[in-house]
Design an enzyme around this catalytic site. Structure first.
Site, PDB file in Angstrom:
ATOM      1  N   HIS A 142       0.850  -1.192   0.000  1.00  0.00           N
ATOM      2  CA  HIS A 142       0.000   0.000   0.000  1.00  0.00           C
ATOM      3  C   HIS A 142       0.878   1.232   0.000  1.00  0.00           C
ATOM      4  CE1 HIS A 142      -3.206   2.776   1.036  1.00  0.00           C
ATOM      5  NE2 HIS A 142      -4.029   1.832   0.645  1.00  0.00           N
TER       6      HIS A 142
ATOM      7  N   ASP B 242      -7.860  -5.594   0.126  1.00  0.00           N
ATOM      8  CA  ASP B 242      -8.320  -6.512  -0.917  1.00  0.00           C
ATOM      9  C   ASP B 242      -7.936  -7.962  -0.660  1.00  0.00           C
ATOM     10  OD1 ASP B 242      -9.643  -4.681  -2.538  1.00  0.00           O
ATOM     11  OD2 ASP B 242      -7.767  -3.960  -3.378  1.00  0.00           O
TER      12      ASP B 242
HETATM   13  N1  CMC Z   1       4.137  -7.479  -4.110  1.00  0.00           N
HETATM   14  C1  CMC Z   1       5.496  -7.449  -4.124  1.00  0.00           C
HETATM   15  N2  CMC Z   1       6.211  -6.339  -3.965  1.00  0.00           N
HETATM   16  C2  CMC Z   1       5.551  -5.197  -3.814  1.00  0.00           C
HETATM   17  C3  CMC Z   1       4.145  -5.133  -3.798  1.00  0.00           C
HETATM   18  C4  CMC Z   1       3.441  -6.350  -3.950  1.00  0.00           C
HETATM   19  N3  CMC Z   1       2.107  -6.379  -3.944  1.00  0.00           N
HETATM   20  N4  CMC Z   1       3.755  -3.866  -3.638  1.00  0.00           N
HETATM   21  C5  CMC Z   1       4.870  -3.133  -3.565  1.00  0.00           C
HETATM   22  N5  CMC Z   1       5.959  -3.940  -3.679  1.00  0.00           N
HETATM   23  C6  CMC Z   1       7.369  -3.525  -3.606  1.00  0.00           C
HETATM   24  C7  CMC Z   1       7.808  -2.957  -4.964  1.00  0.00           C
HETATM   25  O1  CMC Z   1       8.339  -3.960  -5.784  1.00  0.00           O
HETATM   26  C8  CMC Z   1       8.851  -1.939  -4.530  1.00  0.00           C
HETATM   27  O2  CMC Z   1      10.043  -2.612  -4.228  1.00  0.00           O
HETATM   28  P1  CMC Z   1      11.472  -1.939  -4.587  1.00  0.00           P
HETATM   29  O3  CMC Z   1      11.508  -0.694  -3.759  1.00  0.00           O
HETATM   30  O4  CMC Z   1      12.463  -2.965  -4.190  1.00  0.00           O
HETATM   31  O5  CMC Z   1      11.441  -1.668  -6.059  1.00  0.00           O
HETATM   32  C9  CMC Z   1       8.291  -1.402  -3.205  1.00  0.00           C
HETATM   33  O6  CMC Z   1       7.467  -2.451  -2.677  1.00  0.00           O
HETATM   34  C10 CMC Z   1       7.455  -0.141  -3.342  1.00  0.00           C
HETATM   35  O7  CMC Z   1       6.513  -0.360  -4.374  1.00  0.00           O
HETATM   36  P2  CMC Z   1       5.799   0.807  -5.196  1.00  0.00           P
HETATM   37  O8  CMC Z   1       5.405   0.281  -6.521  1.00  0.00           O
HETATM   38  O9  CMC Z   1       6.651   2.039  -5.157  1.00  0.00           O
HETATM   39  O10 CMC Z   1       4.538   1.058  -4.326  1.00  0.00           O
HETATM   40  P3  CMC Z   1       3.310   1.988  -4.711  1.00  0.00           P
HETATM   41  O11 CMC Z   1       2.996   2.786  -3.506  1.00  0.00           O
HETATM   42  O12 CMC Z   1       3.557   2.746  -5.972  1.00  0.00           O
HETATM   43  O13 CMC Z   1       2.149   0.940  -5.029  1.00  0.00           O
HETATM   44  C11 CMC Z   1       0.372  -0.567  -4.754  1.00  0.00           C
HETATM   45  C12 CMC Z   1       1.135   0.636  -4.154  1.00  0.00           C
HETATM   46  C13 CMC Z   1      -0.853  -0.823  -3.896  1.00  0.00           C
HETATM   47  C14 CMC Z   1      -0.084  -0.206  -6.176  1.00  0.00           C
HETATM   48  C15 CMC Z   1       1.304  -1.793  -4.772  1.00  0.00           C
HETATM   49  O14 CMC Z   1       1.639  -2.154  -3.453  1.00  0.00           O
HETATM   50  C16 CMC Z   1       0.708  -2.965  -5.525  1.00  0.00           C
HETATM   51  O15 CMC Z   1       0.865  -3.050  -6.751  1.00  0.00           O
HETATM   52  N6  CMC Z   1      -0.011  -3.900  -4.807  1.00  0.00           N
HETATM   53  C17 CMC Z   1      -0.680  -5.003  -5.462  1.00  0.00           C
HETATM   54  C18 CMC Z   1      -2.045  -4.561  -5.980  1.00  0.00           C
HETATM   55  C19 CMC Z   1      -3.032  -4.338  -4.844  1.00  0.00           C
HETATM   56  O16 CMC Z   1      -3.156  -5.134  -3.927  1.00  0.00           O
HETATM   57  N7  CMC Z   1      -3.779  -3.221  -4.941  1.00  0.00           N
HETATM   58  C20 CMC Z   1      -4.780  -2.854  -3.942  1.00  0.00           C
HETATM   59  C21 CMC Z   1      -4.332  -1.674  -3.158  1.00  0.00           C
HETATM   60  S1  CMC Z   1      -5.249  -1.382  -1.655  1.00  0.00           S
HETATM   61  C22 CMC Z   1      -6.853  -1.064  -2.081  1.00  0.00           C
HETATM   62  C23 CMC Z   1      -7.073  -0.111  -3.170  1.00  0.00           C
HETATM   63  O17 CMC Z   1      -6.436   0.941  -3.288  1.00  0.00           O
HETATM   64  O18 CMC Z   1      -7.953  -0.410  -3.974  1.00  0.00           O
END
Ligand code: CMC
Length: 379
Positions: free
Chosen positions: A261, A315
């Site tokens: 998140h 989720d």
């Molecule tokens: N699985 C594995 N690694 C992850 C994940 C994940 N689900 N989420 C983040 N990371 C890692 C990512 O690889 C990165 O690592 P590094 O710094 O080594 O490159 C680090 O954590 C930060 O990731 P980010 O992409 O900068 O994080 P973000 O804030 O841009 O993205 C997110 C947030 C929710 C889009 C992401 O965590 C994600 O893609 N999660 C999976 C999809 C999901 O469950 N979405 C629902 C979100 S909650 C409810 C909603 O908003 O609807």
């Protein structure tokens, strides 16, 4: 002119001042209008919570009864919208059906009187009342059945489950479903809420505001993740496969749906509440092996990615609740929308109170003074 640093995804950039909800991502706290989510999940109902979010205070008894009565008596959708929905392809995703149907409301209620509290209340009531009916109607119609009329004797959540399954739900199921709606109703400046506020800032109608937010919610990085969680658990198939699946995904840089998140760096408090709902459901209606797989995933991902703040988000466990209720996987995100419409409407109203159109800037990194090449000279 001030030069600003570009932040991909606008991370950490405030897009509004808001008193609707607050997230403390380090300590796993979520509040709606200052009230902790745990307390609302235990004591409130979805409609009461929606009232709190939209009007800022909990309603008194008369206010709540009047609001419930208004919403309940507007649950039927216009037959022309039903007829329009009948023409949608049954293979289409229910989120697309919902987006089109929500936008279609604007055709019927085109008067726009954004300074009039009666107009605002009517739009709030109509959207809260109609969205669940649209989701249930599409579900029945794509199976070739007529939609079921809302039942006047049933409250908001029980009526939705009744329209979906054509029978009155067990009271425990209806209560658990209502709590799920409370949990997903609002969550500060997420992508769909931002989208709602941008659309609202142009002073368009509230149906366009909700339709654009529904479109944004549907993506797999936002509300669409709950569908993909179930697909991922099915693909893993057994507790023994969890660790190899995670190792393999980490090697391939694949994200785990329902984890991570932007704001929470600990477990999302809504995931904790949903987990207790899963357990209540299973205690009454039987266990589901996917819960064991999910718990093992949570353990292994904490071990491997806890240092990065990757924990279950809302989720991760919501799909298990809906699955146990027999709800088709592709309705999980439309159900998220049924709930989140309360938050979107609260932000719509707040945006209108001190509106300035959103018009951010960009950092241009393209070329300048490039010549126009006649078509016959192009490669
Ligand atoms: N699985 C594995 N690694 C992850 C994940 C994940 N689900 N989420 C983040 N990371 C890692 C990512 O690889 C990165 O690592 P590094 O710094 O080594 O490159 C680090 O954590 C930060 O990731 P980010 O992409 O900068 O994080 P973000 O804030 O841009 O993205 C997110 C947030 C929710 C889009 C992401 O965590 C994600 O893609 N999660 C999976 C999809 C999901 O469950 N979405 C629902 C979100 S909650 C409810 C909603 O908003 O609807």
């Amino acid at each position: 002119m001030m030069v600003c640093e570009f932040k991909p995804g606008l991370e950490g950039i405030p897009a509004a001042q808001s008193s609707i909800s607050n997230v403390d991502g380090q300590n796993g706290i979520l509040e709606y209008r200052g009230i902790r989510i745990e307390e609302l999940a235990e004591k409130s109902t979805f409609l009461e919570t929606a009232y709190l979010l939209i009007w800022g205070e909990l309603p008194n008894k008369e206010e709540l009864e009047a609001f419930e009565h208004e919403v309940h008596s507007h649950r039927r959708i216009k037959y022309r919208i039903r007829d329009m929905m009948k023409c949608f392809p049954e293979s289409g995703h229910p989120m697309d059906a919902l987006q089109a149907s929500a936008a279609a409301l604007g055709l019927f209620y085109s008067r726009r009187d954004l300074h009039n509290p009666i107009y605002i209340r009517d739009a709030v009531v109509r959207l809260l009342a109609n969205i669940p009916t649209m989701v249930a109607a599409f579900q029945l119609m794509r199976k070739g059945n007529d939609p079921v009329r809302p039942c006047d004797d049933l409250d908001y959540s029980a009526n939705f489950l009744y329209m979906l399954n054509e029978k009155e739900p067990d009271p425990l199921l209806a209560r658990i479903f209502d709590v799920c709606l409370i949990l997903q109703a609002e969550h500060t400046m997420n992508a769909s809420t931002f989208s709602a506020r941008v659309t609202a800032s142009t002073l368009t109608d509230p149906y366009a505001v909700v339709a654009s937010a529904v479109g944004t919610l549907g993506g797999p990085l936002h509300g669409g993740a709950n569908e993909e969680v179930i697909q991922m658990l099915e693909e893993i198939g057994s507790v023994e496969n969890v660790r190899p699946y995670i190792d393999d995904s980490l090697q391939r840089n694949v994200r785990f749906m329902g984890f991570g998140h932007r704001v929470y760096k600990v477990k999302d408090p809504r995931a904790t509440i949903l987990q207790s709902l899963v357990e209540q459901l299973f205690a009454k209606f039987g266990h589901d092996k996917y819960y064991d797989i999910a718990q093992e995933m949570e353990r292994v991902i904490e071990e491997k990615l806890g240092h990065k703040g990757i924990y279950p988000n809302v989720d991760f466990y919501s799909g298990l609740v809906y699955r146990k209720m027999g709800i088709p996987t592709d309705l999980f995100t439309p159900i998220f929308a049924i709930s989140r419409v309360a938050g979107w409407l609260a932000h719509w109203k707040e945006q209108l109170e001190e509106n300035r159109i959103f018009r951010p800037t960009q950092i241009y990194n393209g070329r300048h003074d490039h010549p126009y090449t006649p078509i016959e000279q192009r490669a």
